[in-house]
Every structure is written in C-alpha cells, then in structure tokens.
Scaffold this motif. Sequence first.
Motif, PDB file in Angstrom:
ATOM      1  N   UNK A 121      -9.389  -0.210  -1.330  1.00  0.00           N
ATOM      2  CA  UNK A 121      -8.405  -0.379  -2.399  1.00  0.00           C
ATOM      3  C   UNK A 121      -7.040   0.027  -1.863  1.00  0.00           C
ATOM      4  N   UNK A 122      -5.993  -0.620  -2.395  1.00  0.00           N
ATOM      5  CA  UNK A 122      -4.634  -0.372  -1.937  1.00  0.00           C
ATOM      6  C   UNK A 122      -3.711  -0.269  -3.151  1.00  0.00           C
ATOM      7  N   UNK A 123      -2.596   0.358  -2.925  1.00  0.00           N
ATOM      8  CA  UNK A 123      -1.592   0.455  -3.977  1.00  0.00           C
ATOM      9  C   UNK A 123      -0.968   1.835  -4.025  1.00  0.00           C
ATOM     10  N   UNK A 124       0.096   1.947  -4.804  1.00  0.00           N
ATOM     11  CA  UNK A 124       0.790   3.219  -4.950  1.00  0.00           C
ATOM     12  C   UNK A 124      -0.099   4.275  -5.587  1.00  0.00           C
ATOM     13  N   UNK A 125      -1.040   3.843  -6.423  1.00  0.00           N
ATOM     14  CA  UNK A 125      -1.967   4.789  -7.045  1.00  0.00           C
ATOM     15  C   UNK A 125      -2.801   5.500  -5.993  1.00  0.00           C
ATOM     16  N   UNK A 126      -3.222   4.783  -4.960  1.00  0.00           N
ATOM     17  CA  UNK A 126      -4.010   5.385  -3.880  1.00  0.00           C
ATOM     18  C   UNK A 126      -3.150   6.358  -3.073  1.00  0.00           C
ATOM     19  N   UNK A 127      -1.907   5.976  -2.816  1.00  0.00           N
ATOM     20  CA  UNK A 127      -1.024   6.864  -2.050  1.00  0.00           C
ATOM     21  C   UNK A 127      -0.748   8.172  -2.790  1.00  0.00           C
ATOM     22  N   UNK A 128      -0.540   8.073  -4.101  1.00  0.00           N
ATOM     23  CA  UNK A 128      -0.285   9.281  -4.884  1.00  0.00           C
ATOM     24  C   UNK A 128      -1.523  10.159  -4.940  1.00  0.00           C
ATOM     25  N   UNK A 129      -2.689   9.559  -5.081  1.00  0.00           N
ATOM     26  CA  UNK A 129      -3.931  10.334  -5.088  1.00  0.00           C
ATOM     27  C   UNK A 129      -4.130  11.059  -3.766  1.00  0.00           C
ATOM     28  N   UNK A 130      -3.781  10.413  -2.661  1.00  0.00           N
ATOM     29  CA  UNK A 130      -3.875  11.071  -1.361  1.00  0.00           C
ATOM     30  C   UNK A 130      -2.904  12.244  -1.262  1.00  0.00           C
ATOM     31  N   UNK A 131      -1.691  12.082  -1.833  1.00  0.00           N
ATOM     32  CA  UNK A 131      -0.735  13.197  -1.820  1.00  0.00           C
ATOM     33  C   UNK A 131      -1.190  14.325  -2.746  1.00  0.00           C
ATOM     34  N   UNK A 132      -1.848  13.992  -3.832  1.00  0.00           N
ATOM     35  CA  UNK A 132      -2.410  15.030  -4.707  1.00  0.00           C
ATOM     36  C   UNK A 132      -3.427  15.881  -3.965  1.00  0.00           C
ATOM     37  N   UNK A 133      -4.154  15.239  -3.049  1.00  0.00           N
ATOM     38  CA  UNK A 133      -5.135  15.982  -2.247  1.00  0.00           C
ATOM     39  C   UNK A 133      -4.453  16.815  -1.161  1.00  0.00           C
ATOM     40  N   UNK A 134      -3.549  16.193  -0.421  1.00  0.00           N
ATOM     41  CA  UNK A 134      -2.926  16.900   0.706  1.00  0.00           C
ATOM     42  C   UNK A 134      -2.025  18.048   0.263  1.00  0.00           C
ATOM     43  N   UNK A 135      -1.467  17.963  -0.939  1.00  0.00           N
ATOM     44  CA  UNK A 135      -0.595  19.033  -1.438  1.00  0.00           C
ATOM     45  C   UNK A 135      -1.299  19.957  -2.420  1.00  0.00           C
ATOM     46  N   UNK A 136      -2.616  19.784  -2.559  1.00  0.00           N
ATOM     47  CA  UNK A 136      -3.360  20.585  -3.521  1.00  0.00           C
ATOM     48  C   UNK A 136      -3.746  21.951  -2.986  1.00  0.00           C
ATOM     49  N   UNK A 137      -4.510  22.668  -3.792  1.00  0.00           N
ATOM     50  CA  UNK A 137      -4.975  24.022  -3.486  1.00  0.00           C
ATOM     51  C   UNK A 137      -6.488  23.994  -3.392  1.00  0.00           C
ATOM     52  N   UNK A 138      -7.033  24.841  -2.496  1.00  0.00           N
ATOM     53  CA  UNK A 138      -8.481  24.897  -2.346  1.00  0.00           C
ATOM     54  C   UNK A 138      -9.172  25.299  -3.643  1.00  0.00           C
TER      55      UNK A 138
END
Length: 334
Positions: A293-310
Amino acid sequence: MSVNLLQYYLYCCLLAMLGVIVFVRVSVSVKVFLLTLAVVVYLALFLHVYAPRSDCYVKQLYGGNSTPGVLKEPKIMSGIWLVIFYLISLILVRQDELGSRTEFLLEKCFNKETEEMETTKNVNRLLLQNLLPEHVTDFFIGKDIQNQDLYSKSCECVCVMFASVPHFFKEFYNESSVNNDGLECLRFLNEIISDFDELLNKPKFSNVEKIKTIGSTYMAAAGLIKPAKTEERQACDMSNSHVRSMLDFAIALMGRLENINMHSFNNFKLRIGINHGPVIAGVIGAHKPQYDIWGNTVNVASRMDSTGVLDKIQLSLPSKRHPGDGRRSLQLTD
C-alpha cells in the motif's frame, strides 16, 4: 418339421446369443458360459431331438433313393451357422471386454489427473493466499494476467499500523558463535512474527491484513478487504470501525510480546504508530509479486512509529484542514 420352423429356431438362437453379447453386462467368463450353453442346447435340439423330422423332410423332398449333400442338410447347416456365429460372438465379447477395460482405465486415469489438478490448484491458491490477501488472490486465480496488467485499488478508509521492536537488532542480535552466527536470533524473531501472524486467524481481526515485515517492524492495515466507495467515506469516518479493530490488534500484539518475554526471559517492548486515511493498494512484480500500500497515510503511520515511545501506541489526530497529516498525536498505554 418344416424348414421354416427350423429357421425359426435358428433365428431364436442367434437372437439369444446376440442379446448375451449386447445387453448382458457381466464378466467375459459368464458371457462365454451363456453362449456355450446356448450353442450346446440348440445343437442338441437340431442334431438329436428334431433329427428324425429333418430326415423325413429331406426324404420327402429328394426322394428315398437319392441322398443330398452335406450342405443341403438343414440340421447340418444350422449347426454350422451356430458354430460360426458362436466363434464370432466370442471375438465380439473379447473386444467388448478389452474396450470396457480400456474405458475404465482411461476414466480412472482421468479422475486421478483431475484430483491432481484440483490438489495443485488448491496448493497454488494456498501459496498465493500466504503471499497475497484473499480478495487479491481471487483476482489472479484462473486468469491469464499479463505483466503489464496492474492490479490496484483506491481505498478511502484504511487504518495503517507500524509495530516495531527497535532494540532487537541494536542490542539482542549478535553474530557470534554462541548464537550460531546470528541464526538463533533470527529464529527468535521468526517466533515473534509467527505469534503475531496467529492473531490474524481470530474472527475479531478478520478485517486486519498483514502487509509485510521490515526488519523487526510489523506492518498491517485494516479496511482493505472491502474498500469504501467515495460516497461512503463520511459514514466510514464516523464509524471508525477499522481504527477500533486496529487498536485491539495493537493491544493484542503487546500482550503476545509480553507472553513471549515471560517465557524467554527477555524485556522487549513494542513501539506502535497508527494512522487512518486513504491509500492505494496494489500488486507489483511479475515473478515474485508483492502486495503493498502507498500514500501519505502510510508515511504518517511510519512517522508515528519512528517518533513514538516504547510500550505505547501513538495515533494521529487529523485536523479538519489537513486530514491525516499527523501533526497531532495521542499516546495510549497498554
């Protein structure tokens, strides 16, 4: 006994033998027995029971002083015709037996090949379902898809999740002789991913689809099985059913990882990012096709993971002007 009556008995015998050949569906040995019995009975009638009447008729026809040849004797000729037809019947019975056996073997071979084709089709479908979602598998099965034929689907309401174990390769993975050059670490990672995959078999997560794994990151999406139409987008946004399913799945992943930690004496934590919005889903590749899947929604979800907390779940809260841009976030504990 007249010649017409003799011919009548002869024709009855021939019809009886013909009926045994054509209509009686038994083994060849039984047919041979019936044919032999018919010939013996009718020969006994012609040569012994009705022999005096046949001789009397011949004497009246040719006179008492002259004797006709063998070919003019009705009883002799009837016996000869019966024997000839009996031999022909044996050949026909044998040919019918060979034809029936050949037909049986061909039908058995056909059924076996049909079962093998059905088994191969089911195996191919199972392999495709392990690589692609079921609704995408139905698109490819039974069709001659060319390389240039692209499968793609625009989905308006999809919830995308990235769940990663960030410290797995940084702290746990080690290519030493103790870990068999890192093989034992990969086996442990495979155990984690396999346990995550088992959760997808539960009915409550039927609309959640695994996309792929990137290192120690697990990517999944909800809402791809039945893509929402444009006119249904507002109702889909109000229900947020895909988001609830994905949140339940994310919490289940945390619980499954805690269970793995308890049995393996580790302390791994998940870092999860979730976003909701439109995506484009499709299959790329010819020899090794991959569903993604592709799109801005996927990119934002990836940033939610990379900038998240354990050990927390970070979700984007879309604004009215910029839906799905991930500028606001919410952190949920397990």
